[in-house]
Design a protein around this motif. Sequence first.
Motif, short mmCIF file in Angstrom:
data_model
loop_
_atom_site.label_atom_id
_atom_site.label_comp_id
_atom_site.label_asym_id
_atom_site.label_seq_id
_atom_site.Cartn_x
_atom_site.Cartn_y
_atom_site.Cartn_z
N SER A 202 2.32 -8.02 -14.78
CA SER A 202 1.46 -9.16 -15.11
C SER A 202 0.85 -9.73 -13.84
O SER A 202 1.54 -9.90 -12.84
CB SER A 202 2.27 -10.27 -15.80
OG SER A 202 2.87 -9.79 -16.98
N CYS A 203 -0.45 -10.02 -13.90
CA CYS A 203 -1.15 -10.59 -12.76
C CYS A 203 -2.14 -11.63 -13.26
O CYS A 203 -3.00 -11.31 -14.11
CB CYS A 203 -1.88 -9.50 -11.98
SG CYS A 203 -2.73 -10.07 -10.50
N TYR A 204 -2.02 -12.89 -12.77
CA TYR A 204 -2.90 -13.96 -13.21
C TYR A 204 -3.45 -14.71 -12.00
O TYR A 204 -2.87 -14.67 -10.90
CB TYR A 204 -2.15 -14.97 -14.09
CG TYR A 204 -1.65 -14.39 -15.39
CD1 TYR A 204 -2.48 -14.25 -16.49
CD2 TYR A 204 -0.32 -13.97 -15.51
CE1 TYR A 204 -2.01 -13.71 -17.68
CE2 TYR A 204 0.15 -13.44 -16.69
CZ TYR A 204 -0.70 -13.31 -17.77
OH TYR A 204 -0.23 -12.77 -18.94
N PHE A 205 -4.56 -15.40 -12.21
CA PHE A 205 -5.19 -16.13 -11.11
C PHE A 205 -5.43 -17.59 -11.45
O PHE A 205 -6.06 -18.32 -10.71
CB PHE A 205 -6.49 -15.43 -10.71
CG PHE A 205 -6.25 -14.05 -10.19
CD1 PHE A 205 -5.98 -13.85 -8.84
CD2 PHE A 205 -6.22 -12.97 -11.05
CE1 PHE A 205 -5.72 -12.58 -8.35
CE2 PHE A 205 -5.95 -11.69 -10.57
CZ PHE A 205 -5.70 -11.50 -9.22
N GLU A 206 -4.93 -18.03 -12.59
CA GLU A 206 -4.92 -19.44 -12.91
C GLU A 206 -3.74 -19.69 -13.84
O GLU A 206 -3.18 -18.77 -14.42
CB GLU A 206 -6.22 -19.88 -13.58
CG GLU A 206 -6.59 -19.10 -14.83
CD GLU A 206 -7.95 -19.53 -15.37
OE1 GLU A 206 -8.04 -19.76 -16.58
OE2 GLU A 206 -8.91 -19.59 -14.57
N LYS A 207 -3.34 -20.97 -13.97
CA LYS A 207 -2.16 -21.30 -14.76
C LYS A 207 -2.31 -20.80 -16.20
O LYS A 207 -3.36 -20.94 -16.81
CB LYS A 207 -1.94 -22.82 -14.78
CG LYS A 207 -0.77 -23.25 -15.67
CD LYS A 207 -0.68 -24.77 -15.76
CE LYS A 207 0.36 -25.18 -16.80
NZ LYS A 207 0.44 -26.65 -16.96
#
Length: 267
Positions: free
Chosen positions: A15-20
Amino acid sequence: MDDVIEVLFDKLVYSCYFEKQRAHEQFIGEHFLGFQICGETHTQYAGGSKEMSANMVVLAKRNQLIRTTKYPSKEGEYQFVSIILDQAALKQYALEHKIVIDKPCTDAKVIFFEPDIFFKSFFLSLIPYIDKAKKATPKLADLKIREAIELLLQSNPDFKYLLFDFTEPYKIDLEEFMHQNYMFNVPIASFAKLTARSLSAFKRDFEKIFKTSPRQWLRNRRLDEAYYLIKHKKKKPTDIYLELGFENLSHFYSSFKHKFGMTTSEI
């Protein structure tokens, strides 16, 4: 860059995210081993909660509900990798190594710990698959699962009671279970499975105990808790509605007014 949830091979998820990412519920059907590469995962489960920071490992037991909220690091990125330790792989391992346990697992269902150098090396060895520098074959995937099992047993031999407990869930105390898990926004069928009941048996047993339907009871239980938190703990509706299992704020407000005959600001 877009957010990413990717199955790299059969039992490995990245998993990779760039905002909450808002809190959401997960039904954990199989044991899994996870590693926080960067960012934080705030986890809530029956009986506890934990803020998981970078370089922490989590081992979660199968057949439970978990709620997570994902926060990127100060650098703006969230990365988490998990490997599923399914029953088929664990049974094969137990057979080959003649592992038999003499008691069911009664330890915590979610275990957090700091990885040693061997665990760190294991998770770092998954990076080439994440970066697509190497393609994982089914045989390599099986080897990685076996390596994870070996590392867990070396780090704590008592993990065998969690990993190799193959007993099927038995009917548990429905009243106690619901009071511990009412805040999870999952289908009624998931509650039934977790209490080792068919959907029809769950509804029948539920109505015998609570004298109402599961949906009606869940709504009232969540609203009663909301009333308590707002009136006595001075909590804001915007801070609690997701934690109590409501899907959106407008639904929470309308349900609250319908039950109590007043708005949250009128309490």
